[in-house]
Motif scaffolding. Sequence first.
Motif, PDB file in Angstrom:
ATOM      1  N   SER A   3      54.999  60.222  86.595  1.00 15.42           N
ATOM      2  CA  SER A   3      54.290  61.400  86.086  1.00 15.42           C
ATOM      3  C   SER A   3      54.254  61.398  84.558  1.00 15.42           C
ATOM      4  N   LEU A   4      55.252  60.836  83.938  1.00 14.79           N
ATOM      5  CA  LEU A   4      55.306  60.770  82.480  1.00 14.79           C
ATOM      6  C   LEU A   4      54.346  59.720  81.937  1.00 14.79           C
ATOM      7  N   LEU A   5      54.223  58.602  82.635  1.00 14.59           N
ATOM      8  CA  LEU A   5      53.386  57.504  82.171  1.00 14.59           C
ATOM      9  C   LEU A   5      51.975  57.530  82.744  1.00 14.59           C
ATOM     10  N   GLY A   6      51.754  58.320  83.778  1.00 19.68           N
ATOM     11  CA  GLY A   6      50.414  58.385  84.370  1.00 19.68           C
ATOM     12  C   GLY A   6      50.035  57.082  85.034  1.00 19.68           C
ATOM     13  N   ARG A   7      48.776  56.716  84.891  1.00 18.05           N
ATOM     14  CA  ARG A   7      48.284  55.476  85.501  1.00 18.05           C
ATOM     15  C   ARG A   7      48.654  54.299  84.602  1.00 18.05           C
ATOM     16  N   MET A   8      49.557  53.465  85.085  1.00 20.68           N
ATOM     17  CA  MET A   8      50.087  52.394  84.254  1.00 20.68           C
ATOM     18  C   MET A   8      49.347  51.088  84.372  1.00 20.68           C
ATOM     19  N   THR A   9      48.628  50.891  85.460  1.00 14.55           N
ATOM     20  CA  THR A   9      47.956  49.621  85.676  1.00 14.55           C
ATOM     21  C   THR A   9      46.462  49.843  85.857  1.00 14.55           C
ATOM     22  N   ALA A  10      45.711  48.803  85.677  1.00 17.90           N
ATOM     23  CA  ALA A  10      44.256  48.904  85.807  1.00 17.90           C
ATOM     24  C   ALA A  10      43.840  49.301  87.213  1.00 17.90           C
ATOM     25  N   ASP A  11      44.630  48.916  88.214  1.00 22.30           N
ATOM     26  CA  ASP A  11      44.282  49.249  89.596  1.00 22.30           C
ATOM     27  C   ASP A  11      44.863  50.592  90.041  1.00 22.30           C
ATOM     28  N   ASP A  12      45.468  51.328  89.099  1.00 23.27           N
ATOM     29  CA  ASP A  12      45.985  52.679  89.337  1.00 23.27           C
ATOM     30  C   ASP A  12      47.102  52.765  90.373  1.00 23.27           C
ATOM     31  N   GLN A  13      47.757  51.655  90.679  1.00 23.28           N
ATOM     32  CA  GLN A  13      48.871  51.722  91.623  1.00 23.28           C
ATOM     33  C   GLN A  13      50.103  52.225  90.894  1.00 23.28           C
ATOM     34  N   LYS A  14      50.803  53.155  91.529  1.00 20.12           N
ATOM     35  CA  LYS A  14      52.027  53.687  90.948  1.00 20.12           C
ATOM     36  C   LYS A  14      53.219  52.921  91.516  1.00 20.12           C
ATOM     37  N   SER A  30      48.571  49.601  81.382  1.00 21.48           N
ATOM     38  CA  SER A  30      47.287  50.040  80.856  1.00 21.48           C
ATOM     39  C   SER A  30      47.551  50.901  79.618  1.00 21.48           C
ATOM     40  N   SER A  31      46.627  50.878  78.687  1.00 18.12           N
ATOM     41  CA  SER A  31      46.794  51.726  77.501  1.00 18.12           C
ATOM     42  C   SER A  31      46.771  53.209  77.881  1.00 18.12           C
ATOM     43  N   ARG A  32      46.277  53.521  79.078  1.00 17.02           N
ATOM     44  CA  ARG A  32      46.299  54.915  79.548  1.00 17.02           C
ATOM     45  C   ARG A  32      47.736  55.400  79.705  1.00 17.02           C
ATOM     46  N   ALA A  33      48.662  54.502  80.031  1.00 14.49           N
ATOM     47  CA  ALA A  33      50.071  54.886  80.146  1.00 14.49           C
ATOM     48  C   ALA A  33      50.599  55.344  78.791  1.00 14.49           C
ATOM     49  N   LEU A  34      50.198  54.653  77.750  1.00  9.25           N
ATOM     50  CA  LEU A  34      50.583  55.018  76.394  1.00  9.25           C
ATOM     51  C   LEU A  34      50.036  56.394  76.030  1.00  9.25           C
ATOM     52  N   ARG A  61      44.450  48.956  68.266  1.00  7.82           N
ATOM     53  CA  ARG A  61      43.916  47.727  68.845  1.00  7.82           C
ATOM     54  C   ARG A  61      44.280  47.612  70.326  1.00  7.82           C
ATOM     55  N   ARG A  62      45.505  48.013  70.690  1.00 12.37           N
ATOM     56  CA  ARG A  62      45.916  47.977  72.098  1.00 12.37           C
ATOM     57  C   ARG A  62      45.055  48.923  72.927  1.00 12.37           C
ATOM     58  N   ARG A  63      44.713  50.052  72.354  1.00 14.09           N
ATOM     59  CA  ARG A  63      43.837  50.997  73.072  1.00 14.09           C
ATOM     60  C   ARG A  63      42.457  50.387  73.306  1.00 14.09           C
ATOM     61  N   ARG A  64      41.952  49.686  72.304  1.00 13.06           N
ATOM     62  CA  ARG A  64      40.638  49.044  72.463  1.00 13.06           C
ATOM     63  C   ARG A  64      40.703  47.921  73.491  1.00 13.06           C
ATOM     64  N   ILE A  67      45.081  47.343  77.268  1.00 12.74           N
ATOM     65  CA  ILE A  67      46.316  46.882  77.908  1.00 12.74           C
ATOM     66  C   ILE A  67      47.390  46.631  76.850  1.00 12.74           C
ATOM     67  N   LEU A  68      48.630  46.890  77.244  1.00 12.07           N
ATOM     68  CA  LEU A  68      49.771  46.603  76.383  1.00 12.07           C
ATOM     69  C   LEU A  68      50.336  45.242  76.760  1.00 12.07           C
ATOM     70  N   THR A  69      51.025  44.622  75.831  1.00  8.55           N
ATOM     71  CA  THR A  69      51.695  43.367  76.148  1.00  8.55           C
ATOM     72  C   THR A  69      52.899  43.683  77.049  1.00  8.55           C
ATOM     73  N   PRO A  70      53.436  42.680  77.736  1.00 12.96           N
ATOM     74  CA  PRO A  70      54.647  42.927  78.535  1.00 12.96           C
ATOM     75  C   PRO A  70      55.798  43.486  77.698  1.00 12.96           C
ATOM     76  N   ASN A  71      55.975  42.989  76.484  1.00 14.07           N
ATOM     77  CA  ASN A  71      57.043  43.478  75.619  1.00 14.07           C
ATOM     78  C   ASN A  71      56.830  44.950  75.257  1.00 14.07           C
ATOM     79  N   GLU A  72      55.606  45.314  74.923  1.00 13.63           N
ATOM     80  CA  GLU A  72      55.291  46.711  74.598  1.00 13.63           C
ATOM     81  C   GLU A  72      55.443  47.598  75.828  1.00 13.63           C
ATOM     82  N   SER A  73      55.054  47.085  76.981  1.00 17.11           N
ATOM     83  CA  SER A  73      55.210  47.835  78.236  1.00 17.11           C
ATOM     84  C   SER A  73      56.682  48.087  78.526  1.00 17.11           C
ATOM     85  N   ASP A  74      57.509  47.080  78.276  1.00 18.11           N
ATOM     86  CA  ASP A  74      58.954  47.226  78.486  1.00 18.11           C
ATOM     87  C   ASP A  74      59.526  48.283  77.556  1.00 18.11           C
TER      88      ASP A  74
END
Length: 138
Positions: A3-14, A30-34, A61-64, A67-74
């Motif tokens: 709920s805090l991160l919302g949709r984290m992946t492009a396919d919207d799977q939680k 996904s940048s939507r999580a950010l 740039r990540r928003r454009r 997607i975030l990198t794996p390191n940024e996602s972590d």
Amino acid sequence: MASLLGRMTADDQKPIVPTDWLFAIRKGFSSRALDSFGQNINATDAELAKMLGLSVRTLARRRRMLILTPNESDRLYRLARVVVRAGDVFDHRANGLVWLRSPNAALGGLTPMSMLDTDIGTEIVKDLLGRIEYGVFS
């Protein structure tokens, strides 16, 4: 967390189980999580960038790129985990956020939020939350 991160992946799977989180982080959130995280904690782009160890330009740039990198996602996952933990300790996310943004004597006057840009800082904050939860003088 979801709920805090919302949709984290492009396919919207939680993510449901820990390995789901692992795969989502490795793939890159996904940048939507950010954006969801920033809205949920009422953070500015400058604050988000600092917490993630990025410049504001890299954040844009990540928003454009969408997607975030794996390191940024972590890093984002680590931040969200601490926000959730603080909310649990203080009985509400808003109370936890107030604590995270307030100078703390046990941290030498630093705010807990300012320490979340590194793994060791995050561990120190989580340890302090544990001490508060169990009534140990902090």
